[in-house]
Scaffold this active site. Sequence first.
Site, short mmCIF file in Angstrom:
data_model
loop_
_atom_site.label_atom_id
_atom_site.label_comp_id
_atom_site.label_asym_id
_atom_site.label_seq_id
_atom_site.Cartn_x
_atom_site.Cartn_y
_atom_site.Cartn_z
N GLY A 187 2.59 -7.49 4.19
CA GLY A 187 3.40 -7.58 2.98
C GLY A 187 4.34 -6.40 2.84
O GLY A 187 4.85 -5.86 3.81
N SER A 188 4.53 -5.98 1.59
CA SER A 188 5.54 -4.96 1.31
C SER A 188 5.21 -3.57 1.83
O SER A 188 6.09 -2.70 1.85
CB SER A 188 5.80 -4.89 -0.20
OG SER A 188 6.41 -6.08 -0.64
N THR A 189 3.96 -3.33 2.28
CA THR A 189 3.68 -2.03 2.89
C THR A 189 4.51 -1.85 4.16
O THR A 189 4.82 -0.71 4.55
CB THR A 189 2.19 -1.87 3.23
OG1 THR A 189 1.79 -2.89 4.14
CG2 THR A 189 1.34 -1.93 1.97
N PHE A 190 4.91 -2.96 4.80
CA PHE A 190 5.72 -2.86 6.02
C PHE A 190 7.13 -2.36 5.72
O PHE A 190 7.85 -1.94 6.63
CB PHE A 190 5.77 -4.22 6.73
CG PHE A 190 6.36 -4.13 8.12
CD1 PHE A 190 5.58 -3.74 9.20
CD2 PHE A 190 7.70 -4.42 8.34
CE1 PHE A 190 6.12 -3.65 10.48
CE2 PHE A 190 8.25 -4.33 9.61
CZ PHE A 190 7.46 -3.93 10.68
N LYS A 191 7.55 -2.41 4.46
CA LYS A 191 8.88 -1.92 4.11
C LYS A 191 9.05 -0.44 4.44
O LYS A 191 10.17 0.04 4.60
CB LYS A 191 9.17 -2.18 2.63
CG LYS A 191 9.34 -3.66 2.31
CD LYS A 191 9.38 -3.94 0.81
CE LYS A 191 9.46 -5.44 0.54
NZ LYS A 191 9.39 -5.76 -0.89
#
Length: 493
Positions: free
Chosen positions: A221-225
């Site tokens: 999810g958004s942790t990959f941003k």
Amino acid sequence: MNKPLRRIAIFCGLLVLALLIRDNWLQYVKSDSLRTDKSNRRVAIERYANPRGDIIVDGDPITGSVESKSGDFKYKRTYKNGPMWAPVTGYSSQAFDSSQLEKINDGILTGNDDRLFFRNTLDMITGKQKQGGNVVTTLNAAAQKAAYEGLKSQGGKGAVVALDPSTGKILALASYPSYDPSSFAGNSTDVDSKNWTKLQKKNNPADPMLNRALRETYPPGSTFKVVTAAAALENGLYKSADENTDSPLPYIMKGTTTELKNEGNLPCKNANMREALRVSCNTVFGKIGADLGNDKMLAEAQKFGFDSEQFTPVRANASVFSKDMNSSQTALSSIGQYNTAATPLQMAMVASAVANDGKLMKPYMVDELQSSNVDPVAKTEPKELSRPLSPTNAQILQSMMETVVKSGTGQKAQIGGGVVVGGKTGTAQHGVANSANPYAWFISYAKLSDGSSPVAVAVVVEDENANRDDISGGGLAAPIAKNVMEAVIKTKK
């Protein structure tokens, strides 16, 4: 001698010669393979004939050995707080062999490793009972307790990994639900075999023996941003955290008529990367990934460790960032969806590299191997794995992640007392057409007043029974990460 007698003598001589050849073949050529053959019960009896060495955390053993009450295996394994430590130790069972540290370091723990020859010889001369050596881990008992109890109180399933960014030492490695290795350490068909059977996935859908910290890959999810922001900085797409991005709203992914949506009415149009990370803009980071292209995004992800198995020494599954994706697929992958998948260890490595000014250290959980009298046999030295970021860009990304915790989606990870926390939340889609409850993620690091960063953490929580609207990385995972970071910081004082 007449001819018949001579023939009989020659024949008997050949038989004696064949017997001698066969005897020497068995004793010298095949001796090692016969000695270690799994069908040779003497091997197993010898393996359990003496107390097994211990696995050590913070100077104290978390394992032990007791005499068996029946059978020809004299000693069996015991575990202290077995479910909490099982993802680290694995198991050692008279009936079902061993796994993880118990398996990898079996020679040291049983005392049969060639490196213990001198110690064993001295013990034999002095008449001392043979005993295995010890495995000294890098784990922090307080951090492990905070991680395990945090997952347990949350319920559902999940995992936590905590690293020391400067060395790569694993400080916590928790998985929930878990199991007690003591429950099947013996060889009883009435007790051990039944307990083993109950723990198998086909009989227990929760799969408690799965090490979710190392062997389960989740959409991050958004942790990959954080990885996508690193790629933008490293490739010069944007040179600072506060430069406005070329990000329309709505954003239609290239080659499609599909709009990439944000989670709510967020201020994402042309937002700078700091603001986009603070409120978690899918449009900004999806477009950054598409603008950079698959090859550049893949190269940056691989610098963080994606697409490679990690050995801690326990094997961790390879996290995934795909190649040969088109523009829209790359956009989705750059916000941690589509094919992107990561272990909790991998996402802890991402936070660790950022915290360590762009230097990623190889994660490891065994600090030292010892003989039975605690003489060192082998020592693990910290090793650099890669440089995903320049120091300058790492510090830019630190400032962005610290904004997330100070005033964004990660505020529940704030510690105070002069400790600065940087982090990123994630609520990853799960199931066909996002039909299942999403995974709640949080990755973070803590920075002390002297500028050092003693800990980086990744937490993932999967709760099938929670209210879908209540699931968020900031709400479920961030408080666990906070407790783990606090536990490490307190042991540093």
